[in-house]
Design an enzyme around this catalytic site. Structure first.
Site, PDB file in Angstrom:
ATOM      1  N   CYS A  56       0.790  -1.051  -0.011  1.00  0.00           N
ATOM      2  CA  CYS A  56      -0.012  -0.219  -0.035  1.00  0.00           C
ATOM      3  C   CYS A  56       0.930   1.306   0.029  1.00  0.00           C
ATOM      4  O   CYS A  56       1.938   1.538   0.970  1.00  0.00           O
ATOM      5  CB  CYS A  56      -0.779  -0.053   1.402  1.00  0.00           C
ATOM      6  SG  CYS A  56      -2.068   1.382   1.333  1.00  0.00           S
TER       7      CYS A  56
ATOM      8  N   CYS B  86      -1.058   3.568  -6.506  1.00  0.00           N
ATOM      9  CA  CYS B  86      -1.767   3.138  -5.349  1.00  0.00           C
ATOM     10  C   CYS B  86      -2.116   1.807  -5.839  1.00  0.00           C
ATOM     11  O   CYS B  86      -2.408   1.454  -6.765  1.00  0.00           O
ATOM     12  CB  CYS B  86      -3.185   3.819  -5.265  1.00  0.00           C
ATOM     13  SG  CYS B  86      -4.502   3.015  -4.254  1.00  0.00           S
TER      14      CYS B  86
END
Ligand code: DGL
Length: 269
Positions: free
Chosen positions: A80, A191
């Site tokens: 992440c 992302c």
């Protein structure tokens, strides 16, 4: 048999994300190390992280990574970008003896696609605000035109398993509408939820656009680190993947498996 239980090389690689996006990194890890076992933990109950404060994201990340370590992970991949920018340095200081790998937007390789490229850097609002990202952009600002693009709402399509739908294509068309009359050379998928939108990005911006996904570099780095520690699993069998989630249900598990099975755009590697 007893020996096998104690053999740390057979322990899983823990993979953490705010939700299901990190499955794009898991796919790259499995390509790189198919014989490893994986424990994937998604914090879908608290997703999205990208619109939270730095303190909130750091707290959640630390407790979730600690959980994966407690479960016996031999390494943890923070799959992440948002959690990495908020907490990876802190985690490495707190657990210097553990292997903890993060992910960051692949800006550097994107700057080499052509002379003075125009690059859209897609990421969450938090990643874009962080000093780490700002420093990356200022390092390359003379050789590339880097346009940061926050994408609120995109994460939710992936979390809900609504990728590949007409509604998703409409959302992506709207997102890129401001660039309709501009040539875009590259898009950075900053992302881990965003690699599930590569089909839509190409449809909207054109096939010439080069996409950059940090998952592949992260997977290679993970392998290097595990090998250097002598912890590679030498089993000749395909490893297993276990999915855990802070909001697990049959439907969510089905979405995890569906995302994992989606075809990978080979070019991103
Ligand atoms: N998947 C996360 C990332 O790579 C962010 C998604 C979220 O906002 O929770 O940044």
């Amino acid at each position: 048999m007893e020996h096998n239980h104690l053999d740390i090389t057979k322990a899983p690689i823990g993979v953490f994300d705010s939700g299901l996006g990190g499955i794009s990194v898991l796919r790259a890890l499995v390509r790189e190390m198919p014989n490893e076992n994986y424990l994937y933990f998604g914090d879908s109950a608290n997703a999205p992280y990208g619109t939270k404060t730095l303190e909130e994201v750091r707290k959640l990340t630390v407790s979730n990574v600690e959980y994966l370590l407690q479960k016996g992970s031999k390494a943890v991949v923070v799959a992440c970008n948002t959690a990495t920018s908020a907490a990876v340095r802190y985690l490495r200081e707190k657990y210097p003896q553990e292997i903890i790998i993060g992910i960051e937007p692949a800006i550097k390789p994107a700057t080499t696609v052509c002379e003075q490229p125009t690059i859209i850097a897609m990421a969450t609002p938090m990643t874009l605000k962080e000093q780490k990202f700002q420093a990356l952009v200022s390092r390359y600002k003379d050789i590339a035109n880097i346009i940061p693009l926050p994408c609120p709402g995109l994460v939710e399509f992936v979390e809900d398993g609504k990728v590949g739908t007409e509604e998703f294509l409409q959302f992506m068309t709207k997102l890129f509408a401001p660039f309709q009359n501009q040539r875009i050379d590259a898009v950075v998928l900053g992302c881990t939820h965003y690699p599930f939108s590569v089909g839509e990005i190409k449809k909207v911006l054109g096939d010439h656009v080069k996409l950059f996904d940090g998952a592949w570099g992260t997977a290679r780095e993970t392998k290097r680190r595990i090998a250097a520690a002598g912890l590679l699993n030498d089993s000749e069998e395909q490893g297993i993947i276990n999915y855990e989630n802070s909001a697990m249900s049959d439907a969510r598990l089905a979405i995890c498996k569906m995302l994992y099975e989606l075809p990978i755009d080979e070019e991103e590697q």
